[in-house]
Scaffold this motif. Structure first.
Motif, PDB file in Angstrom:
ATOM      1  N   ALA A  96      -3.808  -3.778  -6.846  1.00  0.00           N
ATOM      2  CA  ALA A  96      -2.349  -3.839  -6.960  1.00  0.00           C
ATOM      3  C   ALA A  96      -1.758  -2.577  -7.566  1.00  0.00           C
ATOM      4  CB  ALA A  96      -1.968  -5.041  -7.827  1.00  0.00           C
ATOM      5  N   ASP A  97      -0.611  -2.190  -7.015  1.00  0.00           N
ATOM      6  CA  ASP A  97       0.249  -1.204  -7.672  1.00  0.00           C
ATOM      7  C   ASP A  97       1.348  -2.058  -8.278  1.00  0.00           C
ATOM      8  OD1 ASP A  97       2.044   0.683  -8.390  1.00  0.00           O
ATOM      9  OD2 ASP A  97       2.395   1.484  -6.377  1.00  0.00           O
ATOM     10  N   ALA A  98       1.301  -2.269  -9.583  1.00  0.00           N
ATOM     11  CA  ALA A  98       2.180  -3.273 -10.184  1.00  0.00           C
ATOM     12  C   ALA A  98       2.749  -2.784 -11.514  1.00  0.00           C
ATOM     13  CB  ALA A  98       1.405  -4.552 -10.391  1.00  0.00           C
ATOM     14  N   GLU A  99       3.896  -3.339 -11.852  1.00  0.00           N
ATOM     15  CA  GLU A  99       4.586  -2.934 -13.091  1.00  0.00           C
ATOM     16  C   GLU A  99       4.636  -4.146 -14.025  1.00  0.00           C
ATOM     17  OE1 GLU A  99       8.582  -1.980 -11.927  1.00  0.00           O
ATOM     18  OE2 GLU A  99       9.321  -2.256 -13.976  1.00  0.00           O
ATOM     19  N   LEU A 100       4.223  -3.937 -15.261  1.00  0.00           N
ATOM     20  CA  LEU A 100       4.212  -5.055 -16.214  1.00  0.00           C
ATOM     21  C   LEU A 100       5.640  -5.472 -16.536  1.00  0.00           C
ATOM     22  CD1 LEU A 100       2.447  -6.878 -18.055  1.00  0.00           C
ATOM     23  CD2 LEU A 100       2.713  -5.136 -19.837  1.00  0.00           C
ATOM     24  N   LEU A 101       5.927  -6.765 -16.375  1.00  0.00           N
ATOM     25  CA  LEU A 101       7.271  -7.262 -16.707  1.00  0.00           C
ATOM     26  C   LEU A 101       7.275  -7.806 -18.128  1.00  0.00           C
ATOM     27  CD1 LEU A 101       8.533  -9.244 -13.576  1.00  0.00           C
ATOM     28  CD2 LEU A 101       9.192  -6.966 -14.349  1.00  0.00           C
ATOM     29  N   ALA A 102       6.397  -8.758 -18.377  1.00  0.00           N
ATOM     30  CA  ALA A 102       6.306  -9.365 -19.707  1.00  0.00           C
ATOM     31  C   ALA A 102       5.007 -10.130 -19.793  1.00  0.00           C
ATOM     32  CB  ALA A 102       7.466 -10.335 -19.905  1.00  0.00           C
ATOM     33  N   GLY A 103       4.382 -10.113 -20.944  1.00  0.00           N
ATOM     34  CA  GLY A 103       3.148 -10.886 -21.149  1.00  0.00           C
ATOM     35  C   GLY A 103       2.099 -10.514 -20.120  1.00  0.00           C
ATOM     36  N   ASN A 104       1.753 -11.465 -19.280  1.00  0.00           N
ATOM     37  CA  ASN A 104       0.722 -11.211 -18.254  1.00  0.00           C
ATOM     38  C   ASN A 104       1.340 -11.195 -16.851  1.00  0.00           C
ATOM     39  OD1 ASN A 104       1.367 -13.921 -18.259  1.00  0.00           O
ATOM     40  ND2 ASN A 104      -0.704 -14.613 -17.809  1.00  0.00           N
ATOM     41  N   ILE A 105       2.654 -11.047 -16.769  1.00  0.00           N
ATOM     42  CA  ILE A 105       3.335 -11.092 -15.470  1.00  0.00           C
ATOM     43  C   ILE A 105       3.723  -9.686 -15.003  1.00  0.00           C
ATOM     44  CG2 ILE A 105       5.276 -12.099 -14.160  1.00  0.00           C
ATOM     45  CD1 ILE A 105       3.306 -14.158 -15.347  1.00  0.00           C
ATOM     46  N   PHE A 106       3.376  -9.399 -13.763  1.00  0.00           N
ATOM     47  CA  PHE A 106       3.650  -8.085 -13.176  1.00  0.00           C
ATOM     48  C   PHE A 106       4.564  -8.246 -11.962  1.00  0.00           C
ATOM     49  CE2 PHE A 106      -0.218  -7.644 -15.483  1.00  0.00           C
ATOM     50  CZ  PHE A 106      -0.307  -6.321 -15.872  1.00  0.00           C
ATOM     51  N   LYS A 107       5.330  -7.193 -11.687  1.00  0.00           N
ATOM     52  CA  LYS A 107       6.066  -7.155 -10.423  1.00  0.00           C
ATOM     53  C   LYS A 107       5.240  -6.254  -9.506  1.00  0.00           C
ATOM     54  CE  LYS A 107      10.675  -6.492  -8.569  1.00  0.00           C
ATOM     55  NZ  LYS A 107      10.324  -5.700  -7.403  1.00  0.00           N
ATOM     56  N   LEU A 108       4.930  -6.781  -8.339  1.00  0.00           N
ATOM     57  CA  LEU A 108       4.074  -6.038  -7.414  1.00  0.00           C
ATOM     58  C   LEU A 108       4.902  -5.022  -6.640  1.00  0.00           C
ATOM     59  CD1 LEU A 108       1.122  -7.084  -7.225  1.00  0.00           C
ATOM     60  CD2 LEU A 108       1.652  -7.781  -4.901  1.00  0.00           C
ATOM     61  N   HIS A 109       4.438  -3.782  -6.564  1.00  0.00           N
ATOM     62  CA  HIS A 109       5.109  -2.781  -5.726  1.00  0.00           C
ATOM     63  C   HIS A 109       4.370  -2.588  -4.422  1.00  0.00           C
ATOM     64  CE1 HIS A 109       7.981  -1.950  -8.751  1.00  0.00           C
ATOM     65  NE2 HIS A 109       7.101  -1.484  -9.625  1.00  0.00           N
ATOM     66  N   ASP A 110       3.047  -2.636  -4.502  1.00  0.00           N
ATOM     67  CA  ASP A 110       2.250  -2.422  -3.295  1.00  0.00           C
ATOM     68  C   ASP A 110       0.832  -2.958  -3.551  1.00  0.00           C
ATOM     69  OD1 ASP A 110       1.659  -1.630  -0.742  1.00  0.00           O
ATOM     70  OD2 ASP A 110       1.842   0.525  -1.099  1.00  0.00           O
ATOM     71  N   LEU A 111       0.059  -3.008  -2.483  1.00  0.00           N
ATOM     72  CA  LEU A 111      -1.341  -3.448  -2.578  1.00  0.00           C
ATOM     73  C   LEU A 111      -2.159  -2.567  -1.664  1.00  0.00           C
ATOM     74  CD1 LEU A 111      -1.626  -7.325  -2.034  1.00  0.00           C
ATOM     75  CD2 LEU A 111      -2.234  -6.070  -4.089  1.00  0.00           C
ATOM     76  N   MET A 112      -3.413  -2.335  -2.006  1.00  0.00           N
ATOM     77  CA  MET A 112      -4.306  -1.596  -1.101  1.00  0.00           C
ATOM     78  C   MET A 112      -5.591  -2.379  -0.968  1.00  0.00           C
ATOM     79  SD  MET A 112      -4.322   2.421  -1.931  1.00  0.00           S
ATOM     80  CE  MET A 112      -5.187   3.202  -0.600  1.00  0.00           C
ATOM     81  N   GLU A 113      -6.024  -2.616   0.258  1.00  0.00           N
ATOM     82  CA  GLU A 113      -7.257  -3.369   0.460  1.00  0.00           C
ATOM     83  C   GLU A 113      -8.465  -2.439   0.334  1.00  0.00           C
ATOM     84  OE1 GLU A 113      -7.634  -6.527   0.484  1.00  0.00           O
ATOM     85  OE2 GLU A 113      -9.661  -6.787   1.249  1.00  0.00           O
ATOM     86  N   LYS A 114      -9.305  -2.735  -0.627  1.00  0.00           N
ATOM     87  CA  LYS A 114     -10.580  -2.040  -0.836  1.00  0.00           C
ATOM     88  C   LYS A 114     -10.462  -0.508  -0.799  1.00  0.00           C
ATOM     89  CE  LYS A 114     -13.164  -6.085   0.534  1.00  0.00           C
ATOM     90  NZ  LYS A 114     -12.448  -7.021   1.379  1.00  0.00           N
ATOM     91  N   PRO A 115      -9.647   0.061  -1.709  1.00  0.00           N
ATOM     92  CA  PRO A 115      -9.501   1.522  -1.726  1.00  0.00           C
ATOM     93  C   PRO A 115     -10.707   2.206  -2.372  1.00  0.00           C
ATOM     94  CG  PRO A 115      -8.306   0.566  -3.549  1.00  0.00           C
ATOM     95  CD  PRO A 115      -8.907  -0.592  -2.795  1.00  0.00           C
ATOM     96  N   SER A 116     -10.844   3.496  -2.123  1.00  0.00           N
ATOM     97  CA  SER A 116     -11.870   4.250  -2.855  1.00  0.00           C
ATOM     98  C   SER A 116     -11.329   4.440  -4.278  1.00  0.00           C
ATOM     99  CB  SER A 116     -12.087   5.607  -2.189  1.00  0.00           C
ATOM    100  OG  SER A 116     -10.886   6.346  -2.303  1.00  0.00           O
TER     101      SER A 116
END
Ligand code: G1P
Length: 292
Positions: A176-196
């Protein structure tokens, strides 16, 4: 209006390539964790999270999955007659309290291809997705799927279970490319399947549990073949992100992937060590092995 989450999809159609030749005749989802198949733990997690209806996606040759959740009157009678009450209740416990239906994935064209088959089952309601070869043992009172349901109920959006992994492991997961919102919750910006490791947008991996709004099915309809020429669920989530918010929840729970030989053995050792009776039987033998 947010709908109550009562449905879950469990994909269990894959070949189980990493556990061949064991999985040639036995579905990998029936790999035992001590004395129960991994899929039963997954169904139990769904049920204890409030799920009432389950669709398990299987493929031809995996009918043993169906038999596992059916009642076995002859066997039960035999156990009853011979007074094997403890075993009898364990056998009865596998007759799941949830309604389970099955669908065949005719062509093994990826996780996204499997989930897409459950569109009619979801019927416009939010659905949980639990991968059938992985146990998520929650350290919190609430099971991991339940944790995702709680986030969905708060935000009304899709949520993905996330777990931090070591850099050398990122190429085995959706990252995940994600930004922490609060506690353990993130807002997802993007995802990459099995990147190097060089390309990975971070170290938060998709951890075998998802909660989707109905929007995932329109996204899946538009998803074309991606990595390994398969319809990747990750690609569908990327499409979903163009029209809806998707959140990540760094779940509290330990993940046991039984789909690989080392994962299978490590999980069994750990679960066996938690059982006092097995522990006392196994410790002397393990010490002996380690001393030689
Ligand atoms: C799948 C997903 C991947 C995810 C992983 C574990 O991969 O495609 O994004 O991180 O499950 O949840 P698989 O292990 O089936 O190759």
């Amino acid at each position: 209006m947010k709908k109550k989450v009562t449905k879950a999809i469990i994909p269990a159609a894959g070949f189980g390539t990493r556990m061949l030749p064991f999985t040639k005749a036995v579905p990998k989802e029936l790999t035992p964790l001590v004395d129960k198949p991994v899929l039963q733990y997954v169904v139990e997690e769904a049920v204890s999270s409030g799920i009432e209806d389950i669709m398990i996606i299987i493929s031809s040759g995996k009918e043993a999955v169906i038999r596992h959740f059916e009642s076995a009157p002859e066997l039960e009678m035999r156990l009853l007659e011979s007074g094997k009450d403890k075993i009898l209740s364990a056998v009865r416990a596998s007759n799941s309290p949830a309604r389970i239906e099955y669908i065949y994935q005719p062509q093994l064209n990826g996780l996204g291809g499997a989930i897409r088959l459950a569109e009619n089952f979801a019927a416009g309601e939010p659905v949980a997705v639990l991968l059938g070869d992985t146990v998520l043992d929650s350290s919190a009172a609430r099971p991991v799927t339940g944790q995702l349901i709680d986030v969905y109920e708060k935000y009304g959006s899709s949520v993905i279970a996330l777990e931090q992994v070591d850099a050398e492991k990122v190429s085995s997961y959706g990252i995940a490319d994600a930004e922490l919102l609060a506690g353990n919750i993130f807002k997802l910006h993007d995802l990459m399947e099995k990147p190097s490791p060089e390309d990975a947008p971070g170290d938060l991996a998709v951890a075998s549990r998802y909660l989707f709004t109905p929007g995932i099915f329109s996204a899946l309809q538009k998803t074309t073949c991606g990595l390994h020429n398969e319809i990747q669920l990750t690609d569908a989530i990327r499409l979903l992100l163009k029209t809806e918010n998707v959140f990540g929840c760094q779940v509290s729970g330990k993940r046991f992937d039984l789909g690989t030989p080392d994962g299978f053995i490590a999980a069994n050792v750990e679960f066996a060590m938690r059982c006092p009776e097995l522990r006392s039987k196994l410790m002397p033998r393990l010490r002996n092995i380690l001393n030689h």
